[in-house]
Design a protein around this motif. Sequence first.
Motif, PDB file in Angstrom:
ATOM      1  N   PHE A  43     -10.466  21.550  -3.220  1.00  0.00           N
ATOM      2  CA  PHE A  43     -11.177  21.283  -4.472  1.00  0.00           C
ATOM      3  C   PHE A  43     -11.177  19.803  -4.826  1.00  0.00           C
ATOM      4  O   PHE A  43     -12.145  19.293  -5.370  1.00  0.00           O
ATOM      5  N   PHE A  44     -10.091  19.106  -4.528  1.00  0.00           N
ATOM      6  CA  PHE A  44      -9.963  17.704  -4.902  1.00  0.00           C
ATOM      7  C   PHE A  44     -10.239  16.787  -3.724  1.00  0.00           C
ATOM      8  O   PHE A  44      -9.949  17.114  -2.593  1.00  0.00           O
ATOM      9  N   LYS A  45     -10.793  15.648  -4.039  1.00  0.00           N
ATOM     10  CA  LYS A  45     -10.923  14.604  -3.029  1.00  0.00           C
ATOM     11  C   LYS A  45      -9.630  13.790  -3.106  1.00  0.00           C
ATOM     12  O   LYS A  45      -9.298  13.216  -4.137  1.00  0.00           O
ATOM     13  N   VAL A  46      -8.885  13.765  -2.017  1.00  0.00           N
ATOM     14  CA  VAL A  46      -7.612  13.052  -1.971  1.00  0.00           C
ATOM     15  C   VAL A  46      -7.841  11.697  -1.311  1.00  0.00           C
ATOM     16  O   VAL A  46      -8.370  11.622  -0.202  1.00  0.00           O
ATOM     17  N   VAL A  47      -7.451  10.648  -2.009  1.00  0.00           N
ATOM     18  CA  VAL A  47      -7.534   9.298  -1.483  1.00  0.00           C
ATOM     19  C   VAL A  47      -6.100   8.785  -1.390  1.00  0.00           C
ATOM     20  O   VAL A  47      -5.436   8.601  -2.404  1.00  0.00           O
ATOM     21  N   GLU A  48      -5.639   8.595  -0.176  1.00  0.00           N
ATOM     22  CA  GLU A  48      -4.262   8.138   0.028  1.00  0.00           C
ATOM     23  C   GLU A  48      -4.243   6.628   0.176  1.00  0.00           C
ATOM     24  O   GLU A  48      -4.988   6.060   0.969  1.00  0.00           O
ATOM     25  N   LEU A  49      -3.409   5.987  -0.628  1.00  0.00           N
ATOM     26  CA  LEU A  49      -3.250   4.544  -0.518  1.00  0.00           C
ATOM     27  C   LEU A  49      -2.229   4.260   0.573  1.00  0.00           C
ATOM     28  O   LEU A  49      -1.086   4.701   0.502  1.00  0.00           O
ATOM     29  N   LYS A  50      -2.647   3.557   1.591  1.00  0.00           N
ATOM     30  CA  LYS A  50      -1.770   3.227   2.717  1.00  0.00           C
ATOM     31  C   LYS A  50      -0.831   2.086   2.331  1.00  0.00           C
ATOM     32  O   LYS A  50      -1.136   1.272   1.476  1.00  0.00           O
ATOM     33  N   ARG A  51       0.290   2.008   3.014  1.00  0.00           N
ATOM     34  CA  ARG A  51       1.236   0.915   2.806  1.00  0.00           C
ATOM     35  C   ARG A  51       0.601  -0.380   3.308  1.00  0.00           C
ATOM     36  O   ARG A  51      -0.105  -0.385   4.307  1.00  0.00           O
ATOM     37  N   MET A  52       0.879  -1.443   2.580  1.00  0.00           N
ATOM     38  CA  MET A  52       0.293  -2.733   2.915  1.00  0.00           C
ATOM     39  C   MET A  52       1.274  -3.587   3.718  1.00  0.00           C
ATOM     40  O   MET A  52       2.483  -3.428   3.592  1.00  0.00           O
ATOM     41  N   ASP A  53       0.726  -4.500   4.517  1.00  0.00           N
ATOM     42  CA  ASP A  53       1.578  -5.462   5.211  1.00  0.00           C
ATOM     43  C   ASP A  53       1.821  -6.643   4.266  1.00  0.00           C
ATOM     44  O   ASP A  53       1.316  -6.674   3.134  1.00  0.00           O
ATOM     45  N   SER A  54       2.583  -7.619   4.709  1.00  0.00           N
ATOM     46  CA  SER A  54       2.967  -8.756   3.855  1.00  0.00           C
ATOM     47  C   SER A  54       1.765  -9.558   3.374  1.00  0.00           C
ATOM     48  O   SER A  54       1.720  -9.973   2.210  1.00  0.00           O
ATOM     49  N   ASP A  55       0.787  -9.776   4.249  1.00  0.00           N
ATOM     50  CA  ASP A  55      -0.401 -10.541   3.855  1.00  0.00           C
ATOM     51  C   ASP A  55      -1.189  -9.797   2.775  1.00  0.00           C
ATOM     52  O   ASP A  55      -1.656 -10.414   1.805  1.00  0.00           O
ATOM     53  N   GLU A  56      -1.339  -8.494   2.946  1.00  0.00           N
ATOM     54  CA  GLU A  56      -2.051  -7.706   1.936  1.00  0.00           C
ATOM     55  C   GLU A  56      -1.287  -7.703   0.611  1.00  0.00           C
ATOM     56  O   GLU A  56      -1.897  -7.768  -0.460  1.00  0.00           O
ATOM     57  N   CYS A  57       0.039  -7.640   0.688  1.00  0.00           N
ATOM     58  CA  CYS A  57       0.863  -7.703  -0.525  1.00  0.00           C
ATOM     59  C   CYS A  57       0.630  -9.024  -1.253  1.00  0.00           C
ATOM     60  O   CYS A  57       0.481  -9.054  -2.484  1.00  0.00           O
ATOM     61  N   ALA A  58       0.586 -10.119  -0.507  1.00  0.00           N
ATOM     62  CA  ALA A  58       0.376 -11.440  -1.108  1.00  0.00           C
ATOM     63  C   ALA A  58      -0.985 -11.517  -1.791  1.00  0.00           C
ATOM     64  O   ALA A  58      -1.109 -12.054  -2.899  1.00  0.00           O
ATOM     65  N   LYS A  59      -2.010 -10.968  -1.143  1.00  0.00           N
ATOM     66  CA  LYS A  59      -3.361 -10.998  -1.725  1.00  0.00           C
ATOM     67  C   LYS A  59      -3.432 -10.161  -2.998  1.00  0.00           C
ATOM     68  O   LYS A  59      -4.010 -10.586  -4.005  1.00  0.00           O
ATOM     69  N   LEU A  60      -2.846  -8.969  -2.967  1.00  0.00           N
ATOM     70  CA  LEU A  60      -2.860  -8.110  -4.151  1.00  0.00           C
ATOM     71  C   LEU A  60      -2.056  -8.753  -5.270  1.00  0.00           C
ATOM     72  O   LEU A  60      -2.482  -8.765  -6.433  1.00  0.00           O
ATOM     73  N   TRP A  61      -0.908  -9.305  -4.927  1.00  0.00           N
ATOM     74  CA  TRP A  61      -0.074  -9.989  -5.930  1.00  0.00           C
ATOM     75  C   TRP A  61      -0.874 -11.103  -6.611  1.00  0.00           C
ATOM     76  O   TRP A  61      -0.879 -11.211  -7.836  1.00  0.00           O
ATOM     77  N   HIS A  62      -1.557 -11.906  -5.797  1.00  0.00           N
ATOM     78  CA  HIS A  62      -2.342 -13.013  -6.345  1.00  0.00           C
ATOM     79  C   HIS A  62      -3.473 -12.505  -7.232  1.00  0.00           C
ATOM     80  O   HIS A  62      -3.736 -13.069  -8.296  1.00  0.00           O
ATOM     81  N   SER A  63      -4.137 -11.448  -6.816  1.00  0.00           N
ATOM     82  CA  SER A  63      -5.260 -10.935  -7.613  1.00  0.00           C
ATOM     83  C   SER A  63      -4.797 -10.356  -8.954  1.00  0.00           C
ATOM     84  O   SER A  63      -5.525 -10.420  -9.935  1.00  0.00           O
ATOM     85  N   VAL A  64      -3.589  -9.830  -9.011  1.00  0.00           N
ATOM     86  CA  VAL A  64      -3.084  -9.247 -10.260  1.00  0.00           C
ATOM     87  C   VAL A  64      -2.414 -10.300 -11.132  1.00  0.00           C
ATOM     88  O   VAL A  64      -2.664 -10.377 -12.335  1.00  0.00           O
ATOM     89  N   SER A  65      -1.554 -11.120 -10.533  1.00  0.00           N
ATOM     90  CA  SER A  65      -0.754 -12.059 -11.325  1.00  0.00           C
ATOM     91  C   SER A  65      -1.365 -13.453 -11.433  1.00  0.00           C
ATOM     92  O   SER A  65      -1.009 -14.217 -12.324  1.00  0.00           O
ATOM     93  N   GLY A  66      -2.246 -13.790 -10.485  1.00  0.00           N
ATOM     94  CA  GLY A  66      -2.799 -15.137 -10.452  1.00  0.00           C
ATOM     95  C   GLY A  66      -1.875 -16.129  -9.769  1.00  0.00           C
ATOM     96  O   GLY A  66      -2.179 -17.313  -9.693  1.00  0.00           O
ATOM     97  N   ASN A  67      -0.732 -15.655  -9.275  1.00  0.00           N
ATOM     98  CA  ASN A  67       0.261 -16.521  -8.638  1.00  0.00           C
ATOM     99  C   ASN A  67       0.267 -16.307  -7.134  1.00  0.00           C
ATOM    100  O   ASN A  67       0.151 -15.189  -6.662  1.00  0.00           O
ATOM    101  N   ALA A  68       0.432 -17.400  -6.409  1.00  0.00           N
ATOM    102  CA  ALA A  68       0.523 -17.320  -4.950  1.00  0.00           C
ATOM    103  C   ALA A  68       1.975 -17.083  -4.543  1.00  0.00           C
ATOM    104  O   ALA A  68       2.903 -17.449  -5.274  1.00  0.00           O
ATOM    105  N   LEU A  69       2.161 -16.462  -3.397  1.00  0.00           N
ATOM    106  CA  LEU A  69       3.493 -16.197  -2.853  1.00  0.00           C
ATOM    107  C   LEU A  69       3.640 -16.887  -1.507  1.00  0.00           C
ATOM    108  O   LEU A  69       2.670 -16.986  -0.752  1.00  0.00           O
ATOM    109  N   SER A  70       4.845 -17.306  -1.208  1.00  0.00           N
ATOM    110  CA  SER A  70       5.123 -17.803   0.136  1.00  0.00           C
ATOM    111  C   SER A  70       5.210 -16.594   1.062  1.00  0.00           C
ATOM    112  O   SER A  70       5.315 -15.448   0.596  1.00  0.00           O
ATOM    113  N   SER A  71       5.192 -16.822   2.357  1.00  0.00           N
ATOM    114  CA  SER A  71       5.278 -15.695   3.297  1.00  0.00           C
ATOM    115  C   SER A  71       6.615 -14.968   3.155  1.00  0.00           C
ATOM    116  O   SER A  71       6.666 -13.740   3.250  1.00  0.00           O
ATOM    117  N   SER A  72       7.701 -15.691   2.896  1.00  0.00           N
ATOM    118  CA  SER A  72       8.999 -15.018   2.734  1.00  0.00           C
ATOM    119  C   SER A  72       9.038 -14.207   1.438  1.00  0.00           C
ATOM    120  O   SER A  72       9.628 -13.128   1.390  1.00  0.00           O
TER     121      SER A  72
END
Length: 174
Positions: A43-72
């Motif tokens: 009945f439901f359309k299930v959309v599973e959010l996959k785990r992100m790698d470090s680069d994707e985490c940095a991009k999402l962090w920047h888009s939400v917070s406006g702050n850049a992250l170092s790779s570490s």
Amino acid sequence: QLSQKEAWDLRGVLQTDKNLMLIGSSITYFDEIEQPQQAFYNFFKVVELKRMDSDECAKLWHSVSGNALSSSQSQALRILTGGLPRLLIILAWFGKDLSFLELMENLETLIDDHTDYFKSTMETLPAKERKVFASLARIWANAPVGMVATEAGMEQPETSAILNRLVKRGIVEE
């Protein structure tokens, strides 16, 4: 929490009333959506959010917070959140106006203040799963099954089965 009749009634309303739409999110889904005899099967359309790698985490962090992250820093946040987008967004909003160091200090305080919650979460695991999880935590690195088994003082096949269950439930990452 619905009875069988209530579930079928709700499905009927959702199928026939064009003014209603149900949108929900969850970290897990209920088994009834996979059982053909249940009201919400297929009945439901299930959309599973996959785990992100470090680069994707940095991009999402920047888009939400406006702050850049170092790779570490992005790697640390990927480890902390398991690469889960929802949790990373929560942390990004929480730390939006903080330096990375201030965020980590606040998180440390938060964890210290909620140790009982984390402890009770661990205590809900069956004894052997808790033992394997604690052994993996002590290693605190990517570890082959044999190393975890040795640390836990258990046989490798049993440790492997337990790790697979923990991975499936999202408690550890493969």
